[in-house]
Motif scaffolding. Structure first.
Motif, short mmCIF file in Angstrom:
data_model
loop_
_atom_site.label_atom_id
_atom_site.label_comp_id
_atom_site.label_asym_id
_atom_site.label_seq_id
_atom_site.Cartn_x
_atom_site.Cartn_y
_atom_site.Cartn_z
N VAL A 228 0.87 -1.18 0.00
CA VAL A 228 0.00 0.00 0.00
C VAL A 228 0.91 1.23 0.00
CG1 VAL A 228 -1.85 1.23 1.19
CG2 VAL A 228 -1.74 -1.29 1.27
N ASN A 239 -5.64 -2.24 -0.24
CA ASN A 239 -6.17 -2.68 1.05
C ASN A 239 -7.27 -3.72 0.87
OD1 ASN A 239 -4.54 -1.12 2.79
ND2 ASN A 239 -5.80 0.71 2.40
N ASN A 242 -5.74 -7.05 -0.09
CA ASN A 242 -5.15 -7.70 1.08
C ASN A 242 -6.23 -8.31 1.98
OD1 ASN A 242 -2.55 -7.05 0.31
ND2 ASN A 242 -2.50 -5.13 1.47
N GLN A 243 -7.34 -7.57 2.14
CA GLN A 243 -8.43 -8.10 2.95
C GLN A 243 -9.04 -9.34 2.31
OE1 GLN A 243 -9.39 -6.79 6.03
NE2 GLN A 243 -10.51 -8.72 6.12
#
Length: 543
Positions: A228, A239, A242-243
């Protein structure tokens, strides 16, 4: 989220319905067995004939029979209200039996009143006995006995209902998992399509994110994360990626655990069905034998008293009779006969205990949450494994040393804890068998194979169970992986690698407890289990 929530709601509804049906069927099976035993124990001629000369004892014996008849009528009334298919088909026979039983009850009460009146006069004993035989040999009593054997056919149908309910329970679990899995796959597909569209629209700013996504997709390495670097839309997308990777990793672990649980559930369900069938087939004849051992013992003692009375009144029998008595050794025969009957009584009681342990263990996949005595579960598991603890041609006997502390009743899922104990004890026995084959005979004589089981309550109000063996021990490289799914050091065909993984999940997830292993090469292995005495609330029954 909608798919997962819908799957949970639908699955839980059918799950509760299936559990209720399974519990009701088990209760009806128990009521049928109890009814059959009470009917077969009802022997008016044997219970009343010896007391025709004593009106007080005769009245007590009669009241006992009347009470038993009332209990039989109550059990039949309870079965008539059943909603299961097997007992609904049997309802007409139950109603007919209820009428026959009521007629016999009135006939028996009339017999008792007439007998008590005849006892006031002398020399009516033979008449009373004849009246008792007339009632016992009558059509109504014969119908009652025949009904007891009809119960076997109904019990078979009830067993089929139990098997169907268990299959429905497994189907409900699979359906719920399919709905959740479908929603997760749809989410992953949607996210992948969105990532491809975004990368085509903004190729250069998202090149690093694309590389990360490709590596995760190709290598299935969910440990990767996108960097990020900005706070704009690219940073927001990083983000989100990644989540998403984190969610996929979490769901992958859950799906793998679910796969392990379904395999183990199917395995234990099949085992439970086989053991339940064997226990049921053994239970009926054993109950019949056990119910009549008491009468055999009483009759044997009565015959011995008669013979002793003859010997007292006729101390000098004829030579021919005396020769026969000397040949058969009457004193030894009477003494040994009583011992034989007592041995039979002990043997049948032992078989009843084994059958009860098998019936309890066959319900190992039940999900009932309740307070139980853990020592009973340990003893039941040891009884089932007794054949592996005894001496065998390929291995010596294994000694079990129990050091039980004073434990309160513990809130838990008893069937699942029995499964944990079975897994740990079977592993300990396997290790000791392998160690015995590798050790020489002299060493085994000085170091006998032993399993120590101890229980206690710790200062933090936790119940601790410790299972220790003096086997070869576990290397450190292996010990760190023993709770991983599908990890095993046993040869192919002997171990699946599921036992300790399921054990770890049952203790940690279902009972908020801990389990760990201490071991050293050449010094044995110790498994320690700790669970709270009182759980904060019942945990979801997903196993």
């Amino acid at each position: 989220m909608v798919g997962t929530l819908a799957g949970l709601i639908v699955g839980n509804y059918y799950y509760e319905q299936t559990i209720q049906k399974l519990t009701t069927t088990y209760q009806e099976q128990k009521c049928l067995n109890k009814l059959q035993v009470m009917i077969l124990q009802n022997r008016p001629a044997k219970e009343l004939t010896p007391f025709v000369q004593n009106s007080a004892v005769f009245r007590q014996a009669s009241n006992k029979i009347i009470t038993r008849i009332n209990h039989i009528q109550q059990s039949v009334t309870q079965l008539e209200t059943s909603k299961t298919q097997a007992l609904r088909n049997f309802r007409s026979e139950l109603q007919e039996f209820q009428k026959t039983l009521s007629t016999f009850s009135l006939e028996f009460q009339t017999l008792v009143q007439e007998s008590l009146l005849l006892q006031r006069s002398k020399n009516n004993n033979n008449l009373i006995k004849q009246r008792i035989l007339d009632v016992v040999n009558g059509h109504n009593f014969d119908e009652i006995i025949q009904f007891a054997y009809k119960i076997d056919d109904v019990a078979i149908e009830v067993d089929k209902d139990i098997l169907n309910a268990q299959k429905d329970l497994q189907y409900t679990e699979v359906l719920r998992m399919q709905i959740i899995l479908g929603s997760l796959i749809a989410s992953v597909i949607a996210a992948s399509l969105l990532a491809i569209f975004t990368s085509q629209a903004i190729s250069r700013p998202l090149e690093s994110l694309t590389n990360v996504a490709q590596q995760v997709t190709c290598d299935a390495n969910t440990n990767l994360r996108a960097p990020v670097l900005t706070r704009d839309e690219v940073g927001t997308l990083a983000n989100a990626l990644n989540q998403l990777i984190e969610w996929v990793a979490t769901y992958t672990r859950e799906l793998k655990d679910t796969q392990v649980n379904l395999i183990q559930s199917e395995k234990m369900s099949s085992l439970g069905q086989v053991v339940a069938g064997v226990a049921h087939e053994i239970n009926n004849p054993i109950n019949f034998i056990y119910g009549n051992i008491t009468y055999i013992e009483r009759y044997t003692q009565d015959l011995a008293k008669v013979i002793q009375a003859y010997q007292a009144h006729y101390p000098n029998p004829p030579d021919t009779l005396q020769a026969t008595l000397d040949e058969m050794d009457l004193d030894f025969l009477l003494e040994d006969l009583i011992k034989l009957v007592q041995s039979m009584d002990v043997g049948t009681e032992r078989i009843r205990e084994i059958v009860l342990s098998l019936r309890n263990f066959s319900r190992i996949d039940e999900a009932e949450f309740k307070a139980v005595d853990l020592h009973e579960g340990i003893d039941s598991t040891l009884l089932i494994l007794q054949h592996r603890l005894q001496v065998r041609p390929e291995s010596p006997a294994i000694e079990v040393v129990k050091d039980y502390g004073k434990l309160p009743l513990v809130d838990c899922y008893p069937g699942q804890l029995n499964q944990v104990l079975m897994n740990l004890l079977v592993n300990a026995i396997d290790v000791l068998d392998d160690s015995s084959r590798q050790q020489n005979k002299d060493y085994r004589q000085t170091q006998p194979d032993t399993i120590w089981i101890s229980t206690q309550v710790t200062a933090k109000n936790l119940v601790q169970i410790t299972i220790t063996d003096n086997g070869s021990g576990i290397p450190e490289t292996v010990r760190s992986r023993i709770f991983d799914p599908f990890f095993t050091t046993k040869p192919i065909g002997k171990g699946t690698g599921l036992g300790l993984s399921i054990t770890y999940q049952i203790i940690t997830q279902k009972h908020n407890g801990k389990i760990w292993c201490d071991s050293a090469l050449g010094k044995g292995t110790k498994f320690v289990i700790q669970i709270p005495v009182h759980q904060p609330e019942p945990i979801s029954t997903r196993f």
